[in-house]
Design an enzyme around this catalytic site. Structure first.
Site, PDB file in Angstrom:
ATOM      1  N   CYS A   1       0.379   6.791   1.175  1.00  0.00           N
ATOM      2  CA  CYS A   1       0.531   8.013   1.951  1.00  0.00           C
ATOM      3  C   CYS A   1      -0.587   9.005   1.614  1.00  0.00           C
ATOM      4  O   CYS A   1      -1.066   9.058   0.489  1.00  0.00           O
ATOM      5  CB  CYS A   1       1.866   8.728   1.714  1.00  0.00           C
ATOM      6  SG  CYS A   1       3.297   7.691   1.995  1.00  0.00           S
TER       7      CYS A   1
ATOM      8  N   LYS B   1      -5.378   1.113   2.471  1.00  0.00           N
ATOM      9  CA  LYS B   1      -6.598   0.894   1.684  1.00  0.00           C
ATOM     10  C   LYS B   1      -6.364   1.214   0.209  1.00  0.00           C
ATOM     11  O   LYS B   1      -6.980   0.622  -0.661  1.00  0.00           O
ATOM     12  CB  LYS B   1      -7.708   1.783   2.250  1.00  0.00           C
ATOM     13  CG  LYS B   1      -9.053   1.607   1.591  1.00  0.00           C
ATOM     14  CD  LYS B   1      -9.813   0.454   2.187  1.00  0.00           C
ATOM     15  CE  LYS B   1     -11.140   0.197   1.498  1.00  0.00           C
ATOM     16  NZ  LYS B   1     -11.486  -1.228   1.514  1.00  0.00           N
TER      17      LYS B   1
END
Ligand code: M6R
Length: 580
Positions: free
Chosen positions: A2, A575
């Site tokens: 997040c 990522k």
């Protein structure tokens, strides 16, 4: 994971052009859903990527707002579960990166106190908790925050606002959080990249700290509420070209950048990074044992490092960070070398904390400067690959391996580093068309096996990982010798097996024959002319790893193109993995 961004400003700013523009830079941290809340209590959220959300958002101006891009941990990918979350009256609004471990207990207590929960998230306890503290217990906000630190277990970077109040609250434990100080505004974000185009002044939160910011000033506190002085750090962040240029995807752009990015790194060893490398070499010499820690692709690069250094007589091993607790014990004479593109991977950070607690020395090899892992390290080599946008690591993997080669070279390993960039270029130009054809053959396959041995074993894992994450094809990267102990039972007529055979490696050739005898469709990657289906430049076995990796990355890319999948943002991934 997040990404979070909150802005409090002296002047009104645009939600679309300021807040969401910054948030967009954190989309690599997760892209399941997106949302924001403004000071007046407005909350907007949706599932999916940030760009379409920005497009359909009607722009407004405010001087205080918070925003969130989500990688789901608790609760499915729904609008309801998207952040921010609020109490029933929508007067307390919060968003969160991390995992609240004891949220079920806290939720039960709050439910007994009459609070209704509407989401499946752990985060929803936050607004209700503060509602309870402020409205039922009549605590001050400061006391409520201190109580939160006491009661809540787990990891969190939280931004919280109260309707119509000009105050932004920011709390941090384990999950990354940084404050950017601009001329007329304060920006709280998961990393400096979110505001690097607005300011180069930042304050990094340490664990168990919180900050309270108004339009005029900010104050930091420890979890007991004692005010603390923090250092403002000035950072330099070169403005990267983030566009895909003429390429259809970031992944192929990043693969093709490698002649330059590898050369930039190799030249830095004798120039701007000389001191850092010297320091790491010295630490390796002074330590009794070396433990590399990494996850995913970075773990694969670290495996190559561990093999190379072991060959130079150094007591060295590599561990997947999330499992290291079961296998590794550290002491004062251990040197832990964390390897991480993002420098934010929570599995690695947790293990580093465990090592540091018993006096181990920490070093790192990272791509993202100022990252948590870099700041945690006594010395840190930067791989200088530039920003990698595609979730799949390609150019950063190559540069990680190059650092390993340089380290081994410093301990006597013979290699000419100066020819690597040129050979990378040759690998791509010689093979791209052939790989497109191979992709046609492989793109409908359900299972692909990739075999390696010694230095090429990490590459087998790496190629298989890419086939899984980009193409959603089940792929296994195996030690060739292990095949006959079970997995060979899966080989049928036409099963694709990619064999990594550097320098006519006899064991690899035998393993390839064994699967061929059982009907496998074998694809040999070799570094010797006429000895394989795909030929990479002549090299020794360690260097071969780089070129074989590029072949695997290109193959997974072109299969992805044929399958028309979301190449740069594969499903379910992010990522940077900032939760355990
Ligand atoms: O940022 P890190 O290098 O620590 O990330 C580790 C892994 O999450 C990462 O390498 C992941 O496996 C990639 N998506 C692989 O392409």
């Amino acid at each position: 994971m997040c990404g979070i961004v909150g802005i409090i400003s002296k002047h009104n700013f645009s939600i679309k052009n300021s807040l969401l523009k910054s948030l967009k830079k954190l989309e690599y941290r997760g892209y399941d859903s997106v949302g924001f809340a403004t000071k007046d209590g407005t909350i907007k959220k949706d599932i999916g990527f940030i760009d379409p959300f920005i497009e359909k958002t009607k722009d407004t101006e405010t001087n205080l707002a918070i925003s969130h891009t989500r990688w789901s941990t608790h609760g499915g990918i729904t609008i309801t579960n998207a952040h921010p979350h609020a109490n029933k009256e929508k007067t307390i609004i919060a968003l969160h990166n991390g995992i609240i471990e004891n949220y079920l207990e806290i939720k039960q207590d709050l439910e007994s106190a009459g609070y209704l929960f509407t989401t499946q998230t752990d985060t929803e306890i936050i607004p209700h908790f503060f509602d309870y503290e402020l409205n039922k217990k009549k605590q001050t906000m400061q006391k409520a925050i201190q109580e939160f630190f006491k009661q809540v277990h787990g990891t969190f970077a939280i931004l919280l606002i109260l309707k119509n109040q000009n105050i932004l609250y920011a709390l941090k434990r384990d999950s990354p959080l940084v404050l950017g100080i601009a001329q007329d505004k304060f920006i709280f974000a998961s990393d400096i990249y979110a505001f690097s185009d607005v300011t180069n002044k930042a304050i990094f939160f340490e664990d168990n700290e919180y900050a309270i910011a108004t339009q005029e000033k900010f104050t930091f506190y420890d979890k007991e509420g004692n005010e603390i002085k923090k250092n403002v750090q000035e950072f330099s962040w070169s403005k990267e070209e983030e566009s895909k240029q003429h390429y259809p995807h970031h992944m192929i752009k990043e693969i093709k950048e490698q002649p330059e990015t590898s050369n930039r790194l190799i030249q830095s060893f004798a120039t701007i990074q000389k001191n850092r490398i010297d320091k790491l070499v010295q630490l390796i010499r002074e330590s009794k044992s070396i433990v590399f820690l990494g996850c995913g692709t970075s773990y694969h690069a670290s495996l190559i490092g561990a093999i190379l250094l072991s060959h130079q007589g150094i007591n060295c091993r590599s561990n997947i960070a999330s499992e290291a607790e079961s296998f590794v014990s550290y002491d004062k004479e251990t040197l832990c070398i964390a390897i991480s593109q993002s420098g934010e991977t929570m599995d690695v950070i947790s293990e580093l904390k465990r090592a540091k607690a018993v006096g181990a020395t920490i070093a790192s090899i990272v791509n993202v400067p100022y990252s948590t892992i870099q700041r945690f390290s006594e010395t840190s080599i930067e791989i200088l690959a530039g920003q990698e946008v595609c979730v799949a690591a390609t150019k950063t993997f190559t540069n990680q391996v190059i650092v390993m080669l340089e380290l081994a070279r410093r301990f006597g390993y013979k290699i000419n580093m100066q020819t690597i960039s040129e050979k990378i270029k040759q690998t791509i130009t010689d093979n791209e068309e052939k790989i497109k054809q191979l992709a046609e053959e492989l793109c409908r396959k359900k299972d692909i096996f990739v075999l390696g041995k010694g230095m090429s074993y990490p590459m087998a894992r790496e190629i298989a990982l890419k086939l899984k994450e980009i193409d959603y094809i089940h792929a296994e990267g195996m030690m060739a010798g292990e095949l006959k102990h079970g997995t060979i039972a899966l080989i049928e007529e036409g099963t694709p097996v990619i064999s990594l055979v550097p320098n006519d490696n006899k064991d690899m050739l035998s393993a390839t024959q064994e699967v061929k005898a059982r009907g496998a469709k074998t694809i040999i990657i070799s570094n010797l002319k006429d000895k394989g289906d795909i030929i990479v430049p002549q090299s020794d076995t360690a260097e071969f790893a780089i070129y074989a990796g590029i072949i695997g990355h290109l193959l997974s890319y072109y299969i992805g193109v044929l399958l028309n999948v979301s190449i740069d943002k594969p499903r379910n991934l992010a990522k940077s993995c900032t939760v355990k």
